[in-house]
Design a protein around this motif. Structure first.
Motif, PDB file in Angstrom:
ATOM      1  N   LYS A  42       2.617   2.812   1.307  1.00 19.12           N
ATOM      2  CA  LYS A  42       2.129   1.749   0.439  1.00 19.12           C
ATOM      3  C   LYS A  42       0.658   1.963   0.114  1.00 19.12           C
ATOM      4  N   THR A  43       0.330   1.793  -1.147  1.00 19.14           N
ATOM      5  CA  THR A  43      -1.062   1.942  -1.565  1.00 19.14           C
ATOM      6  C   THR A  43      -1.955   0.948  -0.841  1.00 19.14           C
ATOM      7  N   SER A  44      -1.460  -0.280  -0.610  1.00 17.93           N
ATOM      8  CA  SER A  44      -2.278  -1.281   0.069  1.00 17.93           C
ATOM      9  C   SER A  44      -2.621  -0.854   1.487  1.00 17.93           C
ATOM     10  N   ALA A  45      -1.701  -0.155   2.169  1.00 14.53           N
ATOM     11  CA  ALA A  45      -1.978   0.322   3.525  1.00 14.53           C
ATOM     12  C   ALA A  45      -3.089   1.361   3.504  1.00 14.53           C
ATOM     13  N   LYS A  46      -3.026   2.265   2.564  1.00 16.82           N
ATOM     14  CA  LYS A  46      -4.032   3.324   2.478  1.00 16.82           C
ATOM     15  C   LYS A  46      -5.392   2.769   2.059  1.00 16.82           C
ATOM     16  N   MET A  47      -5.372   1.820   1.116  1.00 19.46           N
ATOM     17  CA  MET A  47      -6.634   1.231   0.689  1.00 19.46           C
ATOM     18  C   MET A  47      -7.276   0.442   1.830  1.00 19.46           C
ATOM     19  N   SER A  48      -6.454  -0.229   2.631  1.00 22.74           N
ATOM     20  CA  SER A  48      -6.993  -0.931   3.790  1.00 22.74           C
ATOM     21  C   SER A  48      -7.656   0.049   4.741  1.00 22.74           C
ATOM     22  N   TYR A  49      -7.005   1.175   4.947  1.00 26.72           N
ATOM     23  CA  TYR A  49      -7.549   2.170   5.873  1.00 26.72           C
ATOM     24  C   TYR A  49      -8.895   2.700   5.409  1.00 26.72           C
ATOM     25  N   ILE A  50      -8.963   3.173   4.167  1.00 27.11           N
ATOM     26  CA  ILE A  50     -10.220   3.799   3.744  1.00 27.11           C
ATOM     27  C   ILE A  50     -11.350   2.773   3.666  1.00 27.11           C
ATOM     28  N   GLN A 109      -7.781  -6.812   8.012  1.00 19.82           N
ATOM     29  CA  GLN A 109      -6.857  -7.910   8.285  1.00 19.82           C
ATOM     30  C   GLN A 109      -5.578  -7.849   7.445  1.00 19.82           C
ATOM     31  N   VAL A 110      -5.476  -6.856   6.611  1.00 23.05           N
ATOM     32  CA  VAL A 110      -4.265  -6.735   5.800  1.00 23.05           C
ATOM     33  C   VAL A 110      -3.078  -6.379   6.707  1.00 23.05           C
ATOM     34  N   SER A 111      -2.017  -7.095   6.521  1.00 21.28           N
ATOM     35  CA  SER A 111      -0.859  -6.944   7.402  1.00 21.28           C
ATOM     36  C   SER A 111       0.040  -5.798   6.965  1.00 21.28           C
ATOM     37  N   HIS A 112       0.365  -4.939   7.953  1.00 22.64           N
ATOM     38  CA  HIS A 112       1.348  -3.873   7.749  1.00 22.64           C
ATOM     39  C   HIS A 112       2.247  -3.812   8.969  1.00 22.64           C
ATOM     40  N   ARG A 113       3.526  -3.653   8.739  1.00 17.73           N
ATOM     41  CA  ARG A 113       4.508  -3.783   9.820  1.00 17.73           C
ATOM     42  C   ARG A 113       4.919  -2.409  10.342  1.00 17.73           C
TER      43      ARG A 113
END
Length: 326
Positions: A42-50, A109-113
């Protein structure tokens, strides 16, 4: 190498799944790992990481993000720049292009399961050797979060405490109203779909770590490129080169071309080729050098720095210049 990249990405996203892990779990966070079968791209997971990478962690390069690990985000490879400033320029460009407006803390704080249940079991086992009131996830499926609460205190502390739960945008299916020293209890919390949820519990003069699960923002597609080229007839009002600008009408190249976030520039001069990509605001300017049989040659500057081929002449055939911006 691919397995290494994915392993580091999963570990990095662990820091994002629940905020303040370092404060909440201390050295128990070392047990957090990911079930790769559940992980997604997911793009949101990667954006949260960087967006959760600090200058210190980047320079320490523990996960290889500075030197080797690259994460593809919408066709843009992030990581391996070798320079904090280059990394930040690329990250800021992506934030603008994808409209990612979360801060450093909000991104974490973005949630990823993706955290495995085995991992949380190891964290809980570690917490049993600590003193305090703790809450920790066990598993999350859709909008249902299974949670454990632990009351771990030495002899002399209260044998049993009453628990006071503070939950925003969620409800408890099986409330746990008290807990005895050395015990743990399981409860289920249903999150309001599409809402951020905050959970904290207190009792006996103690306040637990908080769990905050933030909804990722809507990720929009990257905007289309705007292209300037020497051999394109521009639509009305477009800021492009007119037909054969720099070739038969050599002096009519635009004074400057401004690219706000991401840019690619290509040009040729004989066997020499220019093919570079930039992130962050870039202003390209041009300097007419010579006219050879009607073919005009130009120097090209990017934010004042001349772009030259590694070998051969320093200027470029104006008709070959192509600049893409977004």
């Amino acid at each position: 190498m691919k397995d290494t990249i994915m392993r580091y990405l999963f570990v990095a996203i662990a820091i994002l799944f629940f905020p303040k892990i370092g404060w909440a779990y201390g050295d128990c966070e070392k047990y957090i790992s990911y079930d790769s079968l559940q992980a997604s791209s997911k793009t949101s997971a990667k954006m949260s990481y960087i967006n959760s990478i600090s200058k210190q962690s980047y320079e320490q390069n523990a996960d290889g993000i500075k030197s080797s690990i690259t994460i593809p985000i919408e066709g843009i490879k992030v990581g391996g720049e070798g320079s904090w400033s280059k990394f930040v320029s690329k990250r800021e460009a992506l934030n603008t292009l994808l409209e990612w407006n979360y801060s450093f803390e909000e991104s974490k704080q973005v949630s990823h399961r993706h955290v495995s249940s085995e991992s949380w079991s190891a964290v809980l086992q570690c917490l049993k050797n600590k003193s305090g009131l703790f809450i920790s996830p066990v598993q999350m499926v859709d909008n249902t979060l299974q949670l454990k609460v632990l009351y771990m205190m030495p002899e002399g502390a209260k044998d049993e405490i009453t628990l006071d739960w503070s939950i925003v945008n969620g409800s408890v299916e099986n409330p746990v109203t008290s807990i005895k020293r050395g015990n743990e209890a399981v409860l289920k919390i249903t999150r309001v779909a599409g809402k951020n949820i905050s959970i904290v519990v207190s009792g006996g003069g103690l306040v637990s770590n908080d769990i905050y699960i933030r909804q990722p923002p809507e990720i929009k597609p990257l905007p289309a490129w705007t292209v300037w080229t020497g051999y394109t007839v521009p639509p009305a009002g477009a800021h492009q080169f007119a037909p054969h600008y720099g070739h038969t009408v050599g002096q009519n190249l635009p004074t400057t071309v401004r690219c706000p976030n991401q840019s690619k520039i290509r040009a040729i001069h004989g066997p020499a080729k220019l093919d570079e990509e930039f992130f962050g605001e870039m202003i390209f300017s041009f300097e007419h050098v010579r006219n050879i049989s009607g073919i005009h040659h130009w120097n090209i500057f990017a934010n004042g720095d001349q772009l030259t081929p590694k070998k051969g002449a320093s200027d470029w055939n104006a008709g070959s210049i192509s600049i893409s911006c977004r």
